[in-house]
Design a protein around this motif. Structure first.
Motif, PDB file in Angstrom:
ATOM      1  N   ARG A  14       0.875  -1.169   0.000  1.00 47.72           N
ATOM      2  CA  ARG A  14       0.000   0.000   0.000  1.00 47.72           C
ATOM      3  C   ARG A  14       0.913   1.221   0.000  1.00 47.72           C
ATOM      4  N   ARG A  36      -6.629   5.628 -11.607  1.00 50.28           N
ATOM      5  CA  ARG A  36      -7.340   4.368 -11.884  1.00 50.28           C
ATOM      6  C   ARG A  36      -6.880   3.713 -13.187  1.00 50.28           C
ATOM      7  N   PRO A  40      -6.322  -0.014 -11.356  1.00 51.47           N
ATOM      8  CA  PRO A  40      -7.769  -0.154 -11.533  1.00 51.47           C
ATOM      9  C   PRO A  40      -8.530  -0.615 -10.294  1.00 51.47           C
ATOM     10  N   ASP A  41      -7.834  -1.057  -9.270  1.00 48.09           N
ATOM     11  CA  ASP A  41      -8.510  -1.538  -8.072  1.00 48.09           C
ATOM     12  C   ASP A  41      -8.793  -0.435  -7.047  1.00 48.09           C
ATOM     13  N   VAL A  43     -10.602   2.574  -5.089  1.00 48.53           N
ATOM     14  CA  VAL A  43     -11.987   2.981  -4.862  1.00 48.53           C
ATOM     15  C   VAL A  43     -11.969   4.341  -4.180  1.00 48.53           C
ATOM     16  N   ASP A  46     -10.075   5.128  -1.034  1.00 43.47           N
ATOM     17  CA  ASP A  46      -8.614   5.180  -1.082  1.00 43.47           C
ATOM     18  C   ASP A  46      -8.100   6.614  -1.205  1.00 43.47           C
ATOM     19  N   THR A  65      -2.592   0.127  -4.059  1.00 42.76           N
ATOM     20  CA  THR A  65      -1.889  -1.125  -3.819  1.00 42.76           C
ATOM     21  C   THR A  65      -0.952  -1.295  -5.005  1.00 42.76           C
TER      22      THR A  65
END
Length: 89
Positions: A14, A36, A40-41, A43, A46, A65
């Motif tokens: 992270r 993103r 792409p993970d 949200v 974050d 991440t």
């Protein structure tokens, strides 16, 4: 592997990226979309937003991440190249 050859980071990890710019209605969404593309993970949770005491600037901490140094480099290039962005740490 010697201490010199060890990578600075172990992936996945992270990793917080701080992005600062002038306050603008689209700043947060624009930065979210730029990041993103390469992570792409992510949200909305974050991203942490802070507005300067004078209300003229905004600071975002986007925690991704990260899976590689190359990915982090791509994120930094994408964000620093945007005209709304003043600083990236």
């Amino acid at each position: 592997m010697s201490e010199q050859d060890k990578p600075l980071l172990e992936f996945p990890t992270r990793f917080p990226i701080k992005v600062m710019g002038a306050r603008h209605d689209e700043f947060s969404q624009t930065i979210f979309e730029l990041v993103r593309v390469h992570a792409p993970d992510i949200v909305a949770e974050d991203i942490e937003l802070r507005i300067s005491s004078g209300g003229n600037y905004v600071s975002l901490t986007v925690t991704v991440t990260a899976i590689s140094q190359a990915q982090l480099d791509e994120i930094y290039r994408a964000v620093t190249g945007h005209p709304m962005v003043k600083y990236v740490l």
